[in-house]
Motif scaffolding. Structure first.
Motif, PDB file in Angstrom:
ATOM      1  N   ILE A  52      40.892  45.138  46.919  1.00 11.68           N
ATOM      2  CA  ILE A  52      41.930  44.204  46.512  1.00 11.68           C
ATOM      3  C   ILE A  52      41.972  43.995  45.007  1.00 11.68           C
ATOM      4  O   ILE A  52      43.026  43.697  44.440  1.00 11.68           O
ATOM      5  CB  ILE A  52      41.734  42.850  47.239  1.00 11.68           C
ATOM      6  CG1 ILE A  52      41.593  43.078  48.760  1.00 11.68           C
ATOM      7  CG2 ILE A  52      42.913  41.916  46.969  1.00 11.68           C
ATOM      8  CD1 ILE A  52      42.749  43.812  49.401  1.00 11.68           C
ATOM      9  N   PRO A  74      48.984  42.430  51.255  1.00 12.04           N
ATOM     10  CA  PRO A  74      49.297  42.245  49.835  1.00 12.04           C
ATOM     11  C   PRO A  74      50.726  42.627  49.468  1.00 12.04           C
ATOM     12  O   PRO A  74      51.313  42.053  48.569  1.00 12.04           O
ATOM     13  CB  PRO A  74      48.282  43.147  49.123  1.00 12.04           C
ATOM     14  CG  PRO A  74      47.155  43.267  50.083  1.00 12.04           C
ATOM     15  CD  PRO A  74      47.813  43.288  51.441  1.00 12.04           C
ATOM     16  N   GLU A 123      44.391  46.982  54.607  1.00 13.05           N
ATOM     17  CA  GLU A 123      45.278  45.946  54.067  1.00 13.05           C
ATOM     18  C   GLU A 123      46.382  45.581  55.049  1.00 13.05           C
ATOM     19  O   GLU A 123      46.878  44.448  55.059  1.00 13.05           O
ATOM     20  CB  GLU A 123      45.912  46.418  52.754  1.00 13.05           C
ATOM     21  CG  GLU A 123      44.926  46.550  51.618  1.00 13.05           C
ATOM     22  CD  GLU A 123      45.598  47.013  50.335  1.00 13.05           C
ATOM     23  OE1 GLU A 123      46.838  46.936  50.239  1.00 13.05           O
ATOM     24  OE2 GLU A 123      44.882  47.458  49.421  1.00 13.05           O
ATOM     25  N   ALA A 160      39.111  46.530  53.091  1.00 14.92           N
ATOM     26  CA  ALA A 160      39.806  45.283  52.769  1.00 14.92           C
ATOM     27  C   ALA A 160      39.116  44.072  53.367  1.00 14.92           C
ATOM     28  O   ALA A 160      39.212  42.964  52.822  1.00 14.92           O
ATOM     29  CB  ALA A 160      41.252  45.350  53.261  1.00 14.92           C
ATOM     30  N   TRP A 189      36.891  43.580  49.633  1.00 11.50           N
ATOM     31  CA  TRP A 189      37.543  42.272  49.565  1.00 11.50           C
ATOM     32  C   TRP A 189      37.239  41.558  48.257  1.00 11.50           C
ATOM     33  O   TRP A 189      36.101  41.509  47.797  1.00 11.50           O
ATOM     34  CB  TRP A 189      37.122  41.376  50.720  1.00 11.50           C
ATOM     35  CG  TRP A 189      37.568  39.952  50.505  1.00 11.50           C
ATOM     36  CD1 TRP A 189      36.800  38.887  50.141  1.00 11.50           C
ATOM     37  CD2 TRP A 189      38.904  39.472  50.586  1.00 11.50           C
ATOM     38  NE1 TRP A 189      37.566  37.763  49.994  1.00 11.50           N
ATOM     39  CE2 TRP A 189      38.873  38.092  50.255  1.00 11.50           C
ATOM     40  CE3 TRP A 189      40.131  40.056  50.898  1.00 11.50           C
ATOM     41  CZ2 TRP A 189      40.007  37.300  50.238  1.00 11.50           C
ATOM     42  CZ3 TRP A 189      41.275  39.270  50.884  1.00 11.50           C
ATOM     43  CH2 TRP A 189      41.206  37.914  50.563  1.00 11.50           C
TER      44      TRP A 189
END
Length: 552
Positions: A295, A344, A340, A181, A186
């Motif tokens: 992501i 998110p 993460e 992440a 990313w």
């Protein structure tokens, strides 16, 4: 001899949708807890352009007619094809690689395709607001607050529309905890907007669309969508809830990178889409996209779920693949989120929906006696007005109750350690009707149970006092399936190692139906009915009543 082949790829028209891979060879083994994209050794890639290899993408411009979904045709012409060739996509052209995933060689790159409106609002997802007459709309776009003002236009069908302002947030690479992440996985998520639609009339149909007002006064619009407002708490009417966990994502273009990882994801999604008129709200209890730090996969998951999330409230709970990362404050010291660490997607909540009162816990944070979450869970359970909301439902990602899963059997716990020990007294005290869990990727229904003992011999029709909670594992949303223990677990009434989901139907204040449906055909494979009067909820059961006094 040249051997051309054609690949069709579904592209969402948003500049913040990012790279994924499409493999031309057959099925391959994917490690259970890894994101398939992590197998690409992109840092080992070398330039090996072939003068006779070409990749062509068409059409050159997407969304000319206002579409937000469109197919892209990829035509590859390569004189030396092999089983190690694969196609990759990056914002926004396509490339042919050879050498497999571990030693990728860039052979050819396509033309670039563009978007008629690269910042268009997309992926609306509805959720309950803080009160019963409020609906939140969250969506993604490429517009910062400095470029355009976000808002929602909404109203009852045929009536004057209202405007509701929206807030704008985003997250950055430094928000991530580590791993993919914060590195190769990313991708800039663009901007995330949320608007609160208030003072809704119960059960009324509304239309809405997301807008962005530009500085020149013009507005950019999404498509028009519809939803039905929630019933008044306690309202005696037909109310239907879908519950499942552990879905993941699939690829509609036939790409097989996820075929061994989330083989049932599209079946579950499509079965629910076909039945949209027959349920009112969805509860996804953890492990949603399995992005695991990549992501871009969140965009693809949101695109997959948009036909559902744009129509009905889609409530979620945090799972290990959303939250867990070492030294990040998660209860489990694993790397399942790919770094993460819940940025998110992370939530914990209670909500009323008509005759239902839901208490949803976050298993990735400590739930034990004395913790903040334990206090939240007890407060949520105690706040249920069983006269108005007779159906009290507990839900969480990991199994805190009872399971016949293989690895729980090997541990000898048949649940997350300390789950029952700390929470079972609360379920009994507040007479929870059903507890739902995911994490284990199959279906299992447990008898009404307390302290490892079935307290009711019935299998399909329960009535009278709430002397034990029914536990249901509904983790077959789409990810790889789990096995059962070979140990004879006396509490298990029905098991099904397949993909599926659960549907709860409250017909009125005294009748509740639970159905387990397979994703493959939408048919019912297990069910039970609870019929109960209010006095049955008040009745005393073992460890379920307050002390009494003889005082007058």
């Amino acid at each position: 001899m040249n051997i051309p082949f054609l690949v069709c790829i579904l592209v969402r028209l948003l500049a913040t949708s990012h790279a994924s891979s499409y493999h031309s060879h057959g099925h391959r083994h994917v490690k259970i807890n890894e994101q398939p994209l992590s197998e690409i050794a992109i840092h080992e890639a070398v330039l090996a352009l072939h003068e006779n290899a070409t990749v062509k993408a068409s059409p050159y411009v997407l969304g000319l007619k206002g579409e937000d979904t469109e197919w892209v045709n990829i035509e590859v012409d390569y004189p030396e094809p092999s089983s190690d060739d694969w196609i990759a996509r990056a914002d926004f052209s396509f490339a042919l690689f050879s050498g497999g995933l571990s030693t990728p060689k860039l052979i050819a790159v396509s033309n670039t395709i563009t978007f008629a409106n690269p910042k268009a609002p997309l992926y609306p997802r509805l959720a309950h607001g803080k009160s019963w007459d409020e609906m939140t709309v969250t969506w993604s776009s490429g517009y910062s607050i400095d470029e355009a003002v976000p808002f929602v236009e909404f109203g009852m069908k045929g009536q004057v529309r209202s405007l509701s302002p929206a807030g704008t947030l985003t997250f950055i690479q430094n928000s991530m905890c580590g791993g993919a992440a914060r590195g190769v996985g990313w991708r800039d998520p663009g901007f995330i907007h949320t608007s609160f639609l208030k003072n809704l009339w119960p059960n009324m149909a509304y239309t809405y669309r997301m807008g962005h007002m530009l500085k020149n006064g013009k507005s950019v619009w999404s498509k028009m969508y519809t939803f039905k407002a929630s019933p008044y708490p306690g309202q005696d009417s037909l109310q239907r809830v879908i519950i499942f966990g552990d879905m993941g994502k699939g690829e509609r273009d036939g790409a097989n990178a996820y075929s061994n990882k989330h083989p049932g994801a599209l079946n579950t999604t499509d079965t629910l889409i076909k039945d949209l008129d027959n349920f009112d709200i969805v509860l996804h209890i953890g492990d949603m996209s399995y992005a695991n730090g990549y992501i871009s996969q969140w965009d693809q998951f949101l695109a997959q779920m948009e036909p559902i999330t744009s129509r009905v409230p889609y409530m979620v709970a945090s799972g290990n693949h959303e939250r867990d990362w070492p030294n990040s404050g998660s209860f489990y010291d694993t790397d399942d989120s790919g770094g993460e660490c819940g940025v998110p997607a992370e939530t914990l909540y209670s909500t009323d929906y008509g005759m239902f009162h839901f208490c949803v816990a976050d298993t990735e944070h400590d739930w034990r006696i004395g913790t903040e979450q334990y206090a939240f869970i007890e407060k949520c359970l105690a706040s249920a007005n069983r006269h108005k909301q007779p159906w009290l439902i507990f839900a969480a990602h990991r199994v805190l109750g009872y399971s016949s899963n293989q690895w729980y059997g090997l541990e000898g716990s048949f649940e997350e350690p300390m789950g029952r020990e700390h929470l079972q007294p609360l379920w009994q005290k507040y007479k929870v009707d059903v507890a739902f869990f995911g994490h284990v990727h199959h279906y299992e229904r447990v008898c009404p149970i307390y302290q490892n003992q079935c307290v009711n011999d019935e299998k399909s029709h329960y009535s009278g006092t709430v002397n034990g909670t029914i536990h249901v594992v509904a983790g077959g949303g789409g990810s790889h399936l789990s096995d059962y223990t070979e140990i004879d677990t006396v509490w298990s009434i029905h098991k099904d190692r397949d993909f599926g989901f659960v549907k709860l139907t409250a017909f009125n204040q005294s009748s509740l139906l639970m159905e387990y449906k397979k994703s493959s055909d939408g048919e019912v494979y297990d069910s039970f009915v609870i019929t109960r009067e209010y006095r049955d909820v008040l009745a005393c059961v073992h460890d379920g009543c307050e002390a009494t006094t003889l005082a007058t």
